[in-house]
Scaffold this motif. Structure first.
Motif, mmCIF file in Angstrom:
data_model
loop_
_atom_site.group_PDB
_atom_site.id
_atom_site.type_symbol
_atom_site.label_atom_id
_atom_site.label_comp_id
_atom_site.label_asym_id
_atom_site.label_seq_id
_atom_site.Cartn_x
_atom_site.Cartn_y
_atom_site.Cartn_z
ATOM 1 N N UNK A 199 0.826 -1.205 0.000
ATOM 2 C CA UNK A 199 0.000 0.000 0.000
ATOM 3 C C UNK A 199 0.866 1.263 0.000
ATOM 4 N N UNK A 200 0.326 2.330 -0.558
ATOM 5 C CA UNK A 200 1.036 3.590 -0.620
ATOM 6 C C UNK A 200 1.076 4.230 0.767
ATOM 7 N N UNK A 201 2.244 4.717 1.147
ATOM 8 C CA UNK A 201 2.423 5.394 2.426
ATOM 9 C C UNK A 201 3.584 6.372 2.305
ATOM 10 N N UNK A 202 3.609 7.342 3.210
ATOM 11 C CA UNK A 202 4.654 8.352 3.226
ATOM 12 C C UNK A 202 4.883 8.765 4.676
ATOM 13 N N UNK A 203 6.125 8.931 5.046
ATOM 14 C CA UNK A 203 6.474 9.407 6.386
ATOM 15 C C UNK A 203 7.512 10.504 6.233
ATOM 16 N N UNK A 204 7.229 11.664 6.801
ATOM 17 C CA UNK A 204 8.192 12.766 6.784
ATOM 18 C C UNK A 204 8.604 13.040 8.224
ATOM 19 N N UNK A 205 9.925 12.988 8.456
ATOM 20 C CA UNK A 205 10.448 13.138 9.808
ATOM 21 C C UNK A 205 11.259 14.425 9.888
ATOM 22 N N UNK A 206 10.878 15.253 10.827
ATOM 23 C CA UNK A 206 11.610 16.483 11.097
ATOM 24 C C UNK A 206 11.808 16.548 12.613
ATOM 25 N N UNK A 207 13.077 16.412 13.027
ATOM 26 C CA UNK A 207 13.436 16.355 14.450
ATOM 27 C C UNK A 207 12.722 15.163 15.084
ATOM 28 N N UNK A 208 11.874 15.381 16.093
ATOM 29 C CA UNK A 208 11.186 14.277 16.761
ATOM 30 C C UNK A 208 9.712 14.185 16.365
#
Length: 147
Positions: free
Chosen positions: A53-62
């Motif tokens: 399945x399509x997914x996206x995770x954007x991490x900035x600091x915590x």
């Protein structure tokens, strides 16, 4: 609570096992002397994504924003960053389920977008395992849509 502990153990095992290559894969350093992964600074924004399945995770600091086609705006969770010998790990909780993301160096090809990424991504949400690719704001992908 047990599932959260299992997810953390899985994340540590994935990131830690990747460090074994550095220990025994021709490195001159002895086991226990392998440096902590430092190819991604804490100030870099990391984007991980996967298909089917399509997914996206954007991490900035915590802070991690997790999005899917069903929730394009995404859901924001707090994560803890772990730098192992072979990559980075991020742990948090999403909708009461353990959320663990491992980002490791290595070419990752996405044939759907004709892009090549500098990192692979392994995501577990509860008992579900998803694979994908990752890049940072300073270590971008190549191919279609690259700057």
């Amino acid at each position: 609570m047990i599932r959260n502990e299992l997810g953390k153990r899985l994340l540590v095992a994935v990131v830690g096992s990747l460090g074994l290559y550095a220990c025994f894969g021709g490195s001159e350093e002895a086991p226990g002397e392998v440096p902590t992964f430092d190819e991604v600074s804490e100030s870099e924004v990391i984007t991980a994504l996967g298909n089917e399945p399509f997914w996206n995770a954007e991490i900035e600091a915590d802070t991690l924003t997790y999005s899917t086609p069903e929730n394009i705006a995404g859901q924001v969770i707090t994560v803890t960053r772990f730098a192992g010998n072979g990559g980075l790990g991020f742990s948090g909780e999403l909708n009461g389920e353990p959320f663990n993301l491992a980002v490791t160096p290595g070419e990752c090809l996405d044939t759907m977008s004709d892009r090549s990424y500098p990192f692979t991504a392994t995501l577990t949400i509860g008992d579900e395992l998803r694979n994908g690719c990752a890049y940072t704001d300073t270590q971008m992908f190549t191919g279609e849509g690259a700057n």
